[in-house]
Design an enzyme around this catalytic site. Structure first.
Site, PDB file in Angstrom:
ATOM      1  N   LYS A  34       0.852  -1.203   0.000  1.00 13.13           N
ATOM      2  CA  LYS A  34       0.000   0.000   0.000  1.00 13.13           C
ATOM      3  C   LYS A  34       0.883   1.247   0.000  1.00 13.13           C
ATOM      4  O   LYS A  34       2.092   1.168   0.297  1.00 13.13           O
ATOM      5  CB  LYS A  34      -0.912  -0.026   1.231  1.00 13.13           C
ATOM      6  CG  LYS A  34      -0.161   0.024   2.563  1.00 13.13           C
ATOM      7  CD  LYS A  34      -1.081  -0.307   3.727  1.00 13.13           C
ATOM      8  CE  LYS A  34      -0.315  -0.264   5.045  1.00 13.13           C
ATOM      9  NZ  LYS A  34      -1.106  -0.822   6.158  1.00 13.13           N
ATOM     10  N   TYR A 254      15.428  29.733   8.930  1.00 10.45           N
ATOM     11  CA  TYR A 254      14.161  30.419   9.244  1.00 10.45           C
ATOM     12  C   TYR A 254      13.943  30.553  10.744  1.00 10.45           C
ATOM     13  O   TYR A 254      14.238  29.626  11.508  1.00 10.45           O
ATOM     14  CB  TYR A 254      12.984  29.634   8.656  1.00 10.45           C
ATOM     15  CG  TYR A 254      12.840  29.801   7.167  1.00 10.45           C
ATOM     16  CD1 TYR A 254      12.638  31.062   6.602  1.00 10.45           C
ATOM     17  CD2 TYR A 254      12.905  28.698   6.333  1.00 10.45           C
ATOM     18  CE1 TYR A 254      12.494  31.212   5.238  1.00 10.45           C
ATOM     19  CE2 TYR A 254      12.762  28.837   4.958  1.00 10.45           C
ATOM     20  CZ  TYR A 254      12.561  30.091   4.414  1.00 10.45           C
ATOM     21  OH  TYR A 254      12.422  30.243   3.067  1.00 10.45           O
TER      22      TYR A 254
HETATM   23  C1  LIG Z   1      -0.329  -1.857   6.778  1.00 10.63           C
HETATM   24  C2  LIG Z   1      -0.888  -3.132   7.273  1.00 10.63           C
HETATM   25  C3  LIG Z   1      -0.073  -4.240   7.499  1.00 10.63           C
HETATM   26  C4  LIG Z   1       1.439  -4.183   7.445  1.00 10.63           C
HETATM   27  O1  LIG Z   1       1.903  -3.715   8.701  1.00 10.63           O
HETATM   28  P1  LIG Z   1       3.461  -3.581   9.038  1.00 10.63           P
HETATM   29  O2  LIG Z   1       3.481  -3.125  10.456  1.00 10.63           O
HETATM   30  O3  LIG Z   1       4.007  -2.556   8.099  1.00 10.63           O
HETATM   31  O4  LIG Z   1       4.045  -4.921   8.822  1.00 10.63           O
HETATM   32  C5  LIG Z   1      -0.678  -5.443   7.838  1.00 10.63           C
HETATM   33  N1  LIG Z   1      -2.021  -5.532   7.965  1.00 10.63           N
HETATM   34  C6  LIG Z   1      -2.832  -4.467   7.795  1.00 10.63           C
HETATM   35  C7  LIG Z   1      -4.308  -4.625   7.979  1.00 10.63           C
HETATM   36  C8  LIG Z   1      -2.298  -3.238   7.454  1.00 10.63           C
HETATM   37  O5  LIG Z   1      -3.107  -2.181   7.302  1.00 10.63           O
END
Ligand SMILES: *Cc1c(COP(=O)(O)O)cnc(C)c1O
Length: 359
Positions: A34, A254
Site C-alpha cells: 500500500k 528560518y
Molecule cells: C499496513 C498493514 C499491514 C502491514 O503492517 P506492518 O506493520 O508494516 O508490517 C498489515 N495488515 C494491515 C491490515 C495493514 O493495514
C-alpha cells in the site's frame, strides 16, 4: 539535475521478504505494498517480488489495479475492502481478495451479482477498535455469507494494535479473540503484521502480512532492523550545495532559531520538507556526510536543510549526503524526529527521483 535521489536496493527487498518467509515457515505471504509500497515504488517492488510473493496487500481498488497490471496471478488483498458498492464488480473482474469489515460492506456484497465469486476476508475487531465486526456480528455474517453465490472463500482476518511493544497485554487478548472464532469453518486465516511475524509465532496462521520489515525498517522501538537481520532498502541521497562560516552569536535558517555558540561551519543540503524530510526534525538529528555523522542545525526548509560541520573541517561542497538509508538507519532519524520509519518512508514525495538497483 538537483542532487537528490531515493536509491532503492531491490536485492535487499528480496532478502527481507525471504526473512519474513523464514520467520513463518510454510505460511503464505501477502507482501504489503500500500501507499506506493511505503514510498518505494509499487511497480518496481511488485516486479522484484514477482516470482516469490504469494500475494500482495493494498489499501484501495486503485492500488490493487496497479498491482494486477504487474502480476496476473498473485492474490491481491484489499485491506479495507470496498468503499462503494460498485467496486465489487471491479474487484471480481480483477480477481481480488476483499476484506469485509462491517455490515454495510456485507450487505453491498450480497446485493451484487458478480461475474466471479470473491475470496472474502471477514475482519474481526479483536481489540484495535478501528475496523471490523465484533465476535457476535462476525458469527452472524459467517452464517449469512457462507453459502452466498458471491463468496468463493470465507476467510478470517484481524490486525494488532500493539504487536510492536513486545509483551503488551492487548496482544495476547487479540490472539485469544481470534482463536475463539476458529470453531467456525474458515478457508484461510491471517493475523500477523511485521511485528507479529518477528515475535509471535502463534499468530502466524495461514497468511502473514509483512509491510515495514520488507523495507528494512524495524516495527519495534527496542530492536533495530539490523538486529532483526533486515537490510535497509531505500537510501535518501543528496549533496552538500553550500558551506559557510558563521560567527558566534549569528543564527542559521528560518526563525533565526539556531544560534552559533562557537565559530561554526554550516553546510547546506539539497533536501527539504517538500521532499519528505520531516520539518519538525530538531537540531541534533543525525545526517551522514562523506560517511561521517553530523547534526542538523536550524530549521528544515522546503528545499534545503542545514548541518553543523564545525567538527569536520575537511567536508567540502559536493560531499555526498545520506539523510537515511544504507549507513544511517531510517529508524534512528525517525526517533530523533519523534516519528516512525513508516512515516518517513511513505512520505517521500514524488519529486524525488527513485533509482533502482538489483545488485
Ligand atoms: C499496513 C498493514 C499491514 C502491514 O503492517 P506492518 O506493520 O508494516 O508490517 C498489515 N495488515 C494491515 C491490515 C495493514 O493495514
Amino acid at each position: 539535475m538537483r542532487p537528490l535521489i531515493a536509491s532503492v536496493d531491490l536485492a535487499a527487498l528480496r532478502h527481507n521478504h525471504a526473512v519474513a518467509k523464514r520467520c513463518a515457515p510454510g505460511r503464505q505471504v501477502f507482501a504489503v505494498v500500500k501507499a506506493n509500497a511505503y514510498g518505494h515504488g509499487v511497480r518496481e517492488v511488485v516486479s522484484a517480488l514477482h516470482d516469490e510473493a504469494d500475494g500482495f496487500a493494498v489499501a484501495c481498488l486503485e492500488e490493487a489495479a496497479e498491482v494486477r497490471a504487474m502480476h496476473g496471478t498473485a492474490r491481491i488483498l484489499l485491506l479495507e475492502g470496498c468503499f462503494e458498492a460498485n467496486e465489487y464488480r471491479v474487484a471480481a473482474q480483477l480477481g481480488l481478495d476483499v476484506v469485509v469489515q462491517d455490515r454495510r460492506q456485507a450487505e453491498a456484497l450480497l446485493a451484487q451479482p458478480l461475474s466471479k465469486p470473491l475470496a472474502v476476508w471477514l475482519k474481526l475487531d479483536s481489540g484495535m477498535h478501528r475496523l471490523g465486526f465484533s465476535a457476535t456480528e462476525l458469527r452472524l455474517w459467517h452464517l449469512r455469507l457462507q453459502d452466498a453465490a458471491q463468496v468463493a472463500e470465507l476467510n478470517l482476518i484481524s490486525h494488532f494494535a500493539c504487536a510492536d511493544e513486545r509483551g503488551h497485554p492487548l496482544t495476547e487478548q487479540q490472539v485469544e479473540a481470534f482463536l475463539d472464532l476458529l470453531d467456525l469453518d474458515f478457508n484461510q486465516r491471517s493475523l500477523a503484521n511485521s511485528a507479529a511475524i518477528l515475535s509471535i509465532p502463534a499468530a502466524h496462521m495461514d497468511w502473514v502480512r509483512p509491510g515495514i520489515m520488507l523495507y528494512g525498517a524495524t516495527p519495534f522501538a527496542d530492536l533495530s532492523a539490523q538486529e532483526l537481520g533486515l537490510r535497509p532498502v531505500l537510501s535518501l541521497e543528496a549533496e552538500l550545495i553550500g558551506v559557510r562560516d558563521v560567527a558566534v552569536g549569528e543564527s542559521v535558517g528560518y526563525g533565526a532559531h539556531w544560534v552559533a555558540m562557537r565559530p561554526a561551519r554550516i553546510g547546506t543540503v539539497s533536501c527539504g520538507y517538500a521532499d519528505g524530510y520531516p520539518r519538525h526534525a530538531p537540531a541534533g538529528t543525525p545526517v551522514l556526510v562523506d560517511g561521517q555523522r553530523v547534526e542538523l542545525a536550524g530549521r528544515v526548509s522546503m528545499d534545503m536543510l542545514t548541518l553543523d560541520l564545525s567538527d569536520h573541517p575537511g567536508i567540502q561542497v559536493g560531499a555526498k549526503v545520506e539523510l537515511w538509508g544504507a549507513q544511517l538507519p531510517v529508524d534512528e532519524v525517525a526517533r530523533a524526529a519523534g516519528t516512525l520509519g513508516y512515516e518517513l518512508l511513505s512520505k517521500i514525495t514524488p519529486r524525488v527521483p527513485r533509482r533502482y538497483r538489483s545488485r
